[in-house]
Design a protein around this motif. Structure first.
Motif, short mmCIF file in Angstrom:
data_model
loop_
_atom_site.label_atom_id
_atom_site.label_comp_id
_atom_site.label_asym_id
_atom_site.label_seq_id
_atom_site.Cartn_x
_atom_site.Cartn_y
_atom_site.Cartn_z
N SER A 45 23.05 -23.27 59.66
CA SER A 45 24.45 -22.90 59.39
C SER A 45 24.97 -21.98 60.49
O SER A 45 26.15 -22.04 60.86
CB SER A 45 24.58 -22.21 58.03
N GLN A 90 28.83 -25.03 53.67
CA GLN A 90 27.75 -25.13 52.68
C GLN A 90 28.17 -24.48 51.36
O GLN A 90 27.80 -24.94 50.29
CB GLN A 90 26.51 -24.43 53.25
N ASP A 166 28.13 -29.23 56.70
CA ASP A 166 26.94 -28.41 56.41
C ASP A 166 26.48 -28.69 54.98
O ASP A 166 27.03 -28.14 54.02
CB ASP A 166 27.27 -26.92 56.61
N GLU A 167 25.49 -29.56 54.84
CA GLU A 167 24.91 -29.95 53.56
C GLU A 167 25.97 -30.51 52.61
O GLU A 167 26.21 -29.97 51.53
CB GLU A 167 24.16 -28.77 52.92
N GLY B 144 22.24 -20.20 52.75
CA GLY B 144 22.53 -20.82 51.46
C GLY B 144 21.28 -20.99 50.61
O GLY B 144 21.27 -20.67 49.41
MG LIG Z 1 22.64 -23.25 55.70
#
Ligand SMILES: [Mg+2]
Ligand SMILES: Nc1ncnc2c1ncn2[C@@H]1O[C@H](COP(=O)(O)OP(=O)(O)OP(=O)(O)O)[C@@H](O)[C@H]1O
Ligand SMILES: Nc1ncnc2c1ncn2[C@@H]1O[C@H](COP(=O)(O)OP(=O)(O)OP(=O)(O)O)[C@@H](O)[C@H]1O
Ligand SMILES: [Mg+2]
Lengths: 228, 228
Positions: A45, A90, A166-167, B144
């Motif tokens: 990230s 995220q 991001d994810e 995260g």
């Molecule tokens: Mg991350």
């Protein structure tokens, strides 16, 4: 399109230093599709925030379209981000007091697009992620996966040339998750959108042409994905 | 241990009504392990909030340990929740101004546990989720997946008899994610903790003895997991 040279990012906490990125180097051509994988806490990230011009490195150079990002004024940077980059966070970062339509339309509002054009583009983006029947809900009136989809729709609405995700499927079921990944693939293959996806899902990681593995703030591997 | 009868939950929004749960019925024995799966928006988190005594149904009965939860006083409910239930939220709900140790220790603080005992239990819980070197970080100084693990550690620290995990591995890489799932399995098999996991990961869903499928606010299927 993207060139990162010896990118480092440190966080200073009292007498300790966290080295989140320790000298990351790679380049990305226009229209490429790549996934970034690696353990939790490895720096993915942090790297995405650099790529999205939301954070500046402690040292190292980031060139975007041949321009040294570090040398741009705050305004020029903000404008480039708004027009060229779609970012799916995220943790979503939705505005709690605004509903789905308003959240999704925000990048277009900043870009000065008319209300009529915004409405049309927002309705289309919401439709693509399956949230047409939730258009007036606020974030706290949505499920986790619905919030994630609002973040996705918002990233797409300005038709960005670079999509940083991001994810993007962490809170989605298989069916909806794959619809999103296939949507990204279409944008990449049919419209030449440069696609960078961070994911913990190894099946999703296989859908991009190239994969970068980050471990402990460094690139461990950078290779073309073997066809399954 | 758990008995749900004709559980309904409606949200009224102006002239529209969202029927999040439409008559859910099932029971869970002490020490069972079950996963809950289903499409995004189908009612899983809403059901988890009922189970965790964080929300009350529009109609229907929820009996916990033979007691009708709807008839308990706010204080009795809060105490039961604090002592017996560990809840891992899909969106974590960490306190932003407190660090990892403080966030994880919160349930014990509410339970009136001494500072010495809290420190010991917190350090163990943090160790189990691999965050010992992040103990003094605040949530915005974490990745995260690290935030998700703080939420997990906090749910475990009071040694609850019921563990409710709403998508506990969505932000974790394969290795750490499986460490967490195996930890849950040990708690269930060795310590008789009743385990209920909502997940979008079909591999994770296979690790429980039983699986409930929710679609559009109703239980579509409730069966023992076939061994792979
Ligand atoms: Mg991350
Ligand atoms: N406060 C609210 N007001 C109106 N509708 C709501 C509210 N909270 C949730 N909903 C709706 O209730 C439905 C069920 O939500 P829930 O969070 O239980 O879904 P879920 O199965 O957990 O989904 P996901 O897999 O995306 O996390 C969703 O369609 C959501 O839009
Ligand atoms: N503000 C901060 N101060 C101190 N350390 C930080 C800060 N932000 C992030 N970190 C640390 O930097 C490291 C990299 O974080 P990053 O968010 O990039 O990880 P990640 O690869 O995205 O992880 P995940 O897969 O869990 O999302 C982590 O170990 C994290 O604890
Ligand atoms: Mg949910």
């Amino acid at each position: 399109l993207i060139e990162m040279q010896d990118i480092r990012r440190e966080y200073h906490m009292g007498d300790q230093t966290v080295h989140a990125l320790r000298g990351v180097e790679f380049s990305v051509e226009r229209g490429e599709s790549l996934s970034i994988v690696g353990p939790s806490g490895s720096g993915k990230s942090t790297l995405m925030n650099m790529l999205g011009c939301l954070d500046t490195p402690t040292s190292g150079a980031y060139r975007l379209n041949g321009v040294d990002v570090g040398s741009l004024s705050k305004n020029a940077l903000a404008e480039f981000r708004n027009r060229q980059i779609g970012f799916i966070f995220q943790s979503f970062h939705l505005l709690p007091r605004f509903n789905v339509m308003e959240n999704v339309g925000l990048p277009m509002l900043y870009a000065g697009v008319s209300a009529v054009k915004r409405k049309e583009a927002v309705e289309e983006a919401i439709r693509l992620v399956g949230l047409s029947d939730r258009a007036k809900h606020k974030p706290n009136e949505l499920s986790g996966g619905q919030r994630q989809r609002v973040a996705i729709a918002r990233a797409l609405v300005n038709k960005p040339s670079i999509l940083l995700a991001d994810e993007p499927t962490g809170n989605l079921d298989q069916k909806v998750g794959w619809e999103i990944i296939h949507l990204f693939q279409r944008l990449n293959e049919e419209q030449g959108v440069t696609l960078i996806v961070v994911t913990h899902d190894m099946e999703v990681a296989k859908t991009t042409r190239r994969r970068i593995e980050i471990v402990d703030g460094l690139i461990r591997r950078d290779a073309v994905n073997e066809r399954a």
